[in-house]
Design an enzyme around this catalytic site. Structure first.
Site, PDB file in Angstrom:
ATOM      1  N   SER A  28      54.124  43.040  49.899  1.00 28.64           N
ATOM      2  CA  SER A  28      55.135  44.098  49.992  1.00 28.64           C
ATOM      3  C   SER A  28      55.664  44.406  48.597  1.00 28.64           C
ATOM      4  O   SER A  28      55.851  43.497  47.789  1.00 28.64           O
ATOM      5  CB  SER A  28      56.262  43.584  50.898  1.00 28.64           C
ATOM      6  OG  SER A  28      57.118  44.622  51.274  1.00 28.64           O
ATOM      7  N   PRO A  29      55.923  45.691  48.305  1.00 33.22           N
ATOM      8  CA  PRO A  29      56.413  46.011  46.960  1.00 33.22           C
ATOM      9  C   PRO A  29      57.772  45.367  46.702  1.00 33.22           C
ATOM     10  O   PRO A  29      58.666  45.435  47.539  1.00 33.22           O
ATOM     11  CB  PRO A  29      56.534  47.543  46.991  1.00 33.22           C
ATOM     12  CG  PRO A  29      56.654  47.890  48.439  1.00 33.22           C
ATOM     13  CD  PRO A  29      55.852  46.870  49.172  1.00 33.22           C
ATOM     14  N   CYS A  31      60.572  45.066  43.460  1.00 32.30           N
ATOM     15  CA  CYS A  31      61.014  45.301  42.081  1.00 32.30           C
ATOM     16  C   CYS A  31      61.210  43.976  41.378  1.00 32.30           C
ATOM     17  O   CYS A  31      61.847  43.064  41.915  1.00 32.30           O
ATOM     18  CB  CYS A  31      62.368  46.009  42.077  1.00 32.30           C
ATOM     19  SG  CYS A  31      62.290  47.718  42.530  1.00 32.30           S
ATOM     20  N   GLN A 107      53.501  51.667  44.616  1.00 39.47           N
ATOM     21  CA  GLN A 107      54.516  52.384  45.385  1.00 39.47           C
ATOM     22  C   GLN A 107      55.204  53.388  44.464  1.00 39.47           C
ATOM     23  O   GLN A 107      55.843  53.002  43.487  1.00 39.47           O
ATOM     24  CB  GLN A 107      55.557  51.414  45.949  1.00 39.47           C
ATOM     25  CG  GLN A 107      56.557  52.137  46.845  1.00 39.47           C
ATOM     26  CD  GLN A 107      57.685  51.238  47.329  1.00 39.47           C
ATOM     27  OE1 GLN A 107      58.370  50.611  46.536  1.00 39.47           O
ATOM     28  NE2 GLN A 107      57.876  51.175  48.634  1.00 39.47           N
ATOM     29  N   TYR A 191      66.413  55.520  49.338  1.00 40.92           N
ATOM     30  CA  TYR A 191      66.094  56.268  48.121  1.00 40.92           C
ATOM     31  C   TYR A 191      65.888  57.758  48.458  1.00 40.92           C
ATOM     32  O   TYR A 191      66.115  58.178  49.594  1.00 40.92           O
ATOM     33  CB  TYR A 191      64.906  55.626  47.398  1.00 40.92           C
ATOM     34  CG  TYR A 191      65.234  54.202  46.986  1.00 40.92           C
ATOM     35  CD1 TYR A 191      66.307  53.954  46.120  1.00 40.92           C
ATOM     36  CD2 TYR A 191      64.568  53.105  47.517  1.00 40.92           C
ATOM     37  CE1 TYR A 191      66.666  52.664  45.772  1.00 40.92           C
ATOM     38  CE2 TYR A 191      64.927  51.808  47.171  1.00 40.92           C
ATOM     39  CZ  TYR A 191      65.976  51.593  46.303  1.00 40.92           C
ATOM     40  OH  TYR A 191      66.344  50.308  45.974  1.00 40.92           O
ATOM     41  N   ARG A 239      55.786  54.400  53.211  1.00 38.11           N
ATOM     42  CA  ARG A 239      56.686  53.373  53.765  1.00 38.11           C
ATOM     43  C   ARG A 239      57.899  54.080  54.342  1.00 38.11           C
ATOM     44  O   ARG A 239      58.525  54.890  53.661  1.00 38.11           O
ATOM     45  CB  ARG A 239      57.121  52.365  52.696  1.00 38.11           C
ATOM     46  CG  ARG A 239      58.216  51.436  53.186  1.00 38.11           C
ATOM     47  CD  ARG A 239      58.505  50.272  52.255  1.00 38.11           C
ATOM     48  NE  ARG A 239      57.744  49.103  52.664  1.00 38.11           N
ATOM     49  CZ  ARG A 239      58.048  47.849  52.307  1.00 38.11           C
ATOM     50  NH1 ARG A 239      59.076  47.621  51.520  1.00 38.11           N
ATOM     51  NH2 ARG A 239      57.325  46.835  52.721  1.00 38.11           N
ATOM     52  N   GLY A 336      57.077  39.965  51.809  1.00 35.11           N
ATOM     53  CA  GLY A 336      57.870  40.090  50.597  1.00 35.11           C
ATOM     54  C   GLY A 336      58.316  38.754  50.046  1.00 35.11           C
ATOM     55  O   GLY A 336      57.605  38.098  49.275  1.00 35.11           O
ATOM     56  N   ARG A 337      59.514  38.331  50.490  1.00 31.24           N
ATOM     57  CA  ARG A 337      60.117  37.159  49.856  1.00 31.24           C
ATOM     58  C   ARG A 337      59.258  35.903  49.961  1.00 31.24           C
ATOM     59  O   ARG A 337      59.218  35.086  49.024  1.00 31.24           O
ATOM     60  CB  ARG A 337      61.513  36.918  50.446  1.00 31.24           C
ATOM     61  CG  ARG A 337      62.510  37.973  49.995  1.00 31.24           C
ATOM     62  CD  ARG A 337      63.730  37.998  50.881  1.00 31.24           C
ATOM     63  NE  ARG A 337      63.374  38.376  52.255  1.00 31.24           N
ATOM     64  CZ  ARG A 337      64.219  38.383  53.268  1.00 31.24           C
ATOM     65  NH1 ARG A 337      65.472  38.018  53.087  1.00 31.24           N
ATOM     66  NH2 ARG A 337      63.827  38.750  54.476  1.00 31.24           N
TER      67      ARG A 337
HETATM   68  C1  LIG Z   1      63.583  41.246  44.889  1.00 32.77           C
HETATM   69  C2  LIG Z   1      63.177  42.286  45.894  1.00 32.77           C
HETATM   70  C3  LIG Z   1      62.768  43.522  45.420  1.00 32.77           C
HETATM   71  C4  LIG Z   1      62.371  44.516  46.345  1.00 32.77           C
HETATM   72  N1  LIG Z   1      61.880  45.701  45.869  1.00 32.77           N
HETATM   73  C5  LIG Z   1      61.345  46.606  46.742  1.00 32.77           C
HETATM   74  C6  LIG Z   1      60.629  47.736  46.274  1.00 32.77           C
HETATM   75  O1  LIG Z   1      60.379  47.911  45.076  1.00 32.77           O
HETATM   76  N2  LIG Z   1      60.162  48.615  47.198  1.00 32.77           N
HETATM   77  C7  LIG Z   1      60.341  48.418  48.550  1.00 32.77           C
HETATM   78  O2  LIG Z   1      59.910  49.237  49.356  1.00 32.77           O
HETATM   79  N3  LIG Z   1      60.970  47.311  49.011  1.00 32.77           N
HETATM   80  C8  LIG Z   1      61.450  46.403  48.143  1.00 32.77           C
HETATM   81  N4  LIG Z   1      61.998  45.244  48.621  1.00 32.77           N
HETATM   82  C9  LIG Z   1      61.953  44.983  50.074  1.00 32.77           C
HETATM   83  C10 LIG Z   1      60.687  44.173  50.409  1.00 32.77           C
HETATM   84  O3  LIG Z   1      59.509  44.878  50.089  1.00 32.77           O
HETATM   85  C11 LIG Z   1      60.671  43.807  51.910  1.00 32.77           C
HETATM   86  O4  LIG Z   1      60.615  45.017  52.637  1.00 32.77           O
HETATM   87  C12 LIG Z   1      61.885  43.002  52.333  1.00 32.77           C
HETATM   88  O5  LIG Z   1      62.143  41.947  51.421  1.00 32.77           O
HETATM   89  C13 LIG Z   1      61.701  42.413  53.734  1.00 32.77           C
HETATM   90  O6  LIG Z   1      60.501  41.670  53.799  1.00 32.77           O
HETATM   91  P1  LIG Z   1      60.478  40.055  53.679  1.00 32.77           P
HETATM   92  O7  LIG Z   1      61.353  39.524  54.789  1.00 32.77           O
HETATM   93  O8  LIG Z   1      59.039  39.685  53.832  1.00 32.77           O
HETATM   94  O9  LIG Z   1      61.040  39.715  52.340  1.00 32.77           O
HETATM   95  C14 LIG Z   1      62.423  44.249  47.735  1.00 32.77           C
HETATM   96  C15 LIG Z   1      62.842  42.999  48.179  1.00 32.77           C
HETATM   97  C16 LIG Z   1      63.186  42.006  47.274  1.00 32.77           C
HETATM   98  C17 LIG Z   1      63.579  40.655  47.805  1.00 32.77           C
END
Ligand SMILES: Cc1cc2nc3c(=O)[nH]c(=O)nc-3n(C[C@H](O)[C@H](O)[C@H](O)COP(=O)(O)O)c2cc1C
Length: 371
Positions: A28-29, A31, A107, A191, A239, A336-337
């Site tokens: 997952s993207p 930042c 993304q 956004y 997304r 993601g995390r």
């Molecule tokens: C540090 C951090 C940066 C993130 N940056 C983005 C991003 O650039 N684009 C996006 O769509 N979601 C972003 N997210 C959300 C994650 O992609 C993901 O949707 C969210 O953390 C839930 O998934 P998870 O439970 O697997 O972490 C970010 C999340 C974290 C923790």
């Protein structure tokens, strides 16, 4: 063991064979807020971060929110894709990721009224970076602040909105030159595109506001501009935040109406399902696989198409991911995390699910650890 998680998956494209992923794990993207000189250029941090992930076996790595022009940056430390140095930085990342056998998506985003924000760090106040500390005046759908602690945005006129669609298209051309296999347009998490979709933040009275047709207009323009600029042989994804979790906000019904049309008539072949991010609400779920019912609803709505549906949110256990795929709720999992905690999540998950050792996806240098 035969698994669905570690079976290949093809994301179709309007022409050609589409993009075949070695497995159904999608990074997952996220930042990194790691750009050093506010120049939007990837550096050693990004190479080690995406490089380490690539060595860990992901089917598809989605590089973090990357802005299409300087005003659209979520924070001063975002990656960009609007000049030659940035393009070269992405090309370097993609080349390394490809050599590890993973496909790479980027993304593309414009943060609208949530641009010029503080990089997200525990203990910081959040909200806008002051102009005299390196922040900038933001642009968006209305002359309003879109979130607490964010400055009042300047509303874009029609020409300004067209220019944004053009910037997305130019970034898409650069993404192609950099070697990316897929693009994901960010229409989620509060956004610009989400700000335009949701009646909570889009109170415009011209043709970019009002009913569903008005509020989706900018998203269609961006999707169409990117699709025209991006090779027809490469997949285009979106997304979405499937719901704002607020009465009167953007909701699942609207999401389904939008993505079905994007898939059937606008060349989108990958939908990544998330939710929320526009306004704080206690209804936002958490816990293991917290978006899976939304992902399954979108998958069901697209059942008569060949689009790939992935879902993100609280996915961390291989068994849980395998069950979501095996029961057909979605086609792929976005993680993601759990990936930041364990960049080699796919290789470890494959071992845990007893995938034969020689089929565990990881860099050849690390195969030796499987024996
Ligand atoms: C540090 C951090 C940066 C993130 N940056 C983005 C991003 O650039 N684009 C996006 O769509 N979601 C972003 N997210 C959300 C994650 O992609 C993901 O949707 C969210 O953390 C839930 O998934 P998870 O439970 O697997 O972490 C970010 C999340 C974290 C923790």
């Amino acid at each position: 063991m035969d698994t669905t998680l570690f079976s290949s998956l093809t994301i179709p494209a309007p022409t050609g064979q589409g993009l075949t992923l070695r497995n159904r794990t999608i990074l997952s993207p996220m930042c990194q807020y790691a750009v050093e000189r506010q120049d939007g250029v990837a550096n050693d941090w990004h190479l080690q971060h995406y490089g380490s992930l690539a060595a860990g076996g992901w089917g598809l790595i989605t590089v973090e929110s990357t802005t299409v022009n300087p005003v659209g940056r979520i924070s001063p430390r975002d990656l960009g894709l609007y000049d030659d140095d940035q393009e070269a930085g992405h090309a370097h990342l993609v080349s390394f990721m490809h050599r590890q056998g993973t496909a790479a998506a980027v993304q593309l985003n414009h943060a609208g009224g949530r641009a010029s924000g503080q990089p997200w760090l525990a203990g910081t106040p959040g909200g806008s970076v002051p102009i005299d500390e390196g922040g900038w005046q933001t642009v968006g759908m209305t002359d309003q602040s879109v979130a607490p602690k964010y400055r009042t945005t300047t509303a874009l006129d029609e020409e300004g909105l067209h220019d944004i669609a053009t910037d997305f298209a130019t970034a898409a051309q650069r993404a192609d030159i950099a070697g990316y296999d897929a693009i994901q347009i960010h229409a989620a998490h509060g956004y610009l595109l989400h700000q335009s979709l949701s009646p909570i933040t889009n109170t415009r009275t011209d043709e970019y506001g009002g009913d569903f047709t008005g509020r989706t207009r900018l998203t269609y323009e961006v999707v169409d501009a990117v699709r025209a600029a991006w090779p027809a042989s490469k997949p285009l994804g979106v997304r979405i935040s499937a719901t704002d979790w607020v009465e009167g906000g953007w909701d699942l019904e609207s999401s389904i109406r939008l993505v079905r049309d994007l898939v059937e008539n606008h060349g989108v072949t990958w939908v990544d399902v998330s939710s929320g991010g526009l306004v704080a609400t206690s209804l936002q779920p958490a816990g293991p696989g917290f978006h899976v019912t939304l992902g399954a609803a979108v998958k069901n709505a697209l059942a008569n198409t060949d689009a790939v549906v992935s879902v993100v949110g609280g996915i961390s256990s291989p068994e849980q991911a395998e069950t979501m795929l095996r029961t057909g709720q979605v086609d792929a999992v976005s993680i993601g995390r759990a990936a930041m905690r364990n960049p080699h999540w796919p290789a470890n998950a494959a071992a845990k699910l007893r995938v034969p050792r020689e089929e565990i996806p990881c860099a050849p240098q690390y195969w030796r650890a499987q024996w």
